[in-house]
Design an enzyme around this catalytic site. Structure first.
Site, mmCIF file in Angstrom:
data_model
loop_
_atom_site.group_PDB
_atom_site.id
_atom_site.type_symbol
_atom_site.label_atom_id
_atom_site.label_comp_id
_atom_site.label_asym_id
_atom_site.label_seq_id
_atom_site.Cartn_x
_atom_site.Cartn_y
_atom_site.Cartn_z
ATOM 1 N N MET A 31 0.833 -1.200 0.000
ATOM 2 C CA MET A 31 0.000 0.000 0.000
ATOM 3 C C MET A 31 0.870 1.254 0.000
ATOM 4 S SD MET A 31 -3.467 -0.764 2.125
ATOM 5 C CE MET A 31 -2.770 -0.561 3.760
ATOM 6 N N HIS A 35 9.120 0.884 3.381
ATOM 7 C CA HIS A 35 10.179 0.907 4.391
ATOM 8 C C HIS A 35 11.104 -0.279 4.157
ATOM 9 C CE1 HIS A 35 7.901 -2.256 6.373
ATOM 10 N NE2 HIS A 35 6.843 -1.462 6.455
ATOM 11 N N HIS A 38 9.690 -3.704 3.206
ATOM 12 C CA HIS A 38 9.330 -3.840 1.793
ATOM 13 C C HIS A 38 10.577 -4.040 0.933
ATOM 14 C CE1 HIS A 38 5.824 -1.283 3.244
ATOM 15 N NE2 HIS A 38 5.228 -2.351 2.765
ATOM 16 N N GLN A 62 -10.276 -2.755 2.506
ATOM 17 C CA GLN A 62 -9.762 -3.368 3.735
ATOM 18 C C GLN A 62 -9.705 -2.406 4.915
ATOM 19 O OE1 GLN A 62 -6.028 -4.265 1.554
ATOM 20 N NE2 GLN A 62 -4.979 -3.755 3.466
ATOM 21 N N LYS A 149 6.058 -11.471 7.311
ATOM 22 C CA LYS A 149 5.551 -12.250 8.437
ATOM 23 C C LYS A 149 5.036 -11.361 9.564
ATOM 24 C CE LYS A 149 8.369 -16.376 7.639
ATOM 25 N NZ LYS A 149 9.427 -17.257 8.198
#
Length: 282
Positions: A31, A35, A38, A62, A149
């Site tokens: 989205m 950072h 990513h 969402q 995760k």
């Protein structure tokens, strides 16, 4: 040079050419507000695939009615520079109107896996996630897709969706990237006040405490949860919304720990709701 793609038609044309050339495609849906977490996923994809594509799309489906859709950080110029710095090939950055010309008539339901933890706190959130991820998978048609995760419940749900819908995609779970003091990297960390940022490190420390109890032989979930919650109460001013232990990836609540689990927590500060977890292999 990283190419910015804004339409589904152009993205599909590029993908068709890549598939015709038998080039492998890695995909990271985001989205934005990129950072180091990513960037780690992008680097893994670049090492494992011929072409790496990320999406930047703030998906309205969402977000709940009182959540931060309007204020969610958006910086396509900065995000493009970050993606380009690691060598990403394409950024798919559609508008809401491009993705949803009208409200979707059909939305996917995430089912039982979304009825606990974040799904219980944010009704409809994971329905919106699986709807947009399924749509993105159909547009990008990657060989591998990468998910952090830190959102372990989301990862489990996406893996199950891929299995149930027979997507020919390998889902890769990527370890949490943390600040030097242990705080999980998150786009929402910018909402923390100075004092809250100092306190936020204790989310990870509380998980380390829980993990230590487990490693020392404790298998009673209630005792681990109480110790974790007590630690958070003592060291943070935030509202402790969740401390829970579930089997992973089945997401069944555990009273007596037997197999692989994840210990999950959520703490609400003044303007930021932070989540974190530790997955422990059984």
């Amino acid at each position: 040079m990283t190419q910015l793609i804004t339409t589904i038609e152009e993205m599909r044309s590029i993908i068709a050419n890549l598939h015709n050339q038998r080039r492998s495609v890695g995909f990271i849906p985001t989205m934005g507000a990129l950072h180091d977490g990513h960037l780690k996923m992008m680097s893994l994809s670049l090492n494992e695939n011929d072409v790496t594509i990320i999406s930047i799309f703030v998906n309205p489906l969402q977000f709940g009615p009182n959540e931060d859709l309007d204020s969610y950080p958006r910086d396509i110029v900065g995000d493009t520079a970050k993606a380009e710095s690691v060598g990403v090939d394409y950024i798919f950055h559609p508008t809401v109107k491009e993705m949803y010309p009208e409200l979707p008539t059909i939305e996917l339901k995430a089912g039982r896996l979304a009825s606990v933890l974040e799904g219980a706190e944010r009704p409809g959130h994971f329905d919106g996630v699986v709807t947009v991820v399924n749509k993105l998978f159909n547009i990008v048609r990657p060989h591998k897709a990468y998910f952090g995760k830190k959102d372990a419940q989301q990862l489990a749900i996406v893996e199950k969706m891929v299995e149930d819908f027979n997507h020919p995609i390998e889902i890769k779970g990527v370890d949490i990237v943390r600040e030097d003091d242990g705080l999980a990297k998150s786009s929402r960390n910018i909402y923390l006040t100075k004092n809250e940022r100092i306190e936020a490190v204790h989310l990870y420390k509380s998980l380390c405490l829980a993990q230590s109890l487990y490693k020392n032989g404790e298998r009673n979930s209630e005792k681990i949860i109480k110790a974790t919650r007590d630690y958070l109460t003592e060291h943070t001013s935030g509202t402790i919304e969740t401390v829970a232990i579930y089997s992973y990836p089945e997401l069944v609540e555990q009273t007596q720990i037997k197999d692989s689990i994840f210990i999950s927590l959520a703490v609400k500060f003044s303007k930021a709701r932070l989540i974190d977890n530790i997955i422990i292999e059984g």
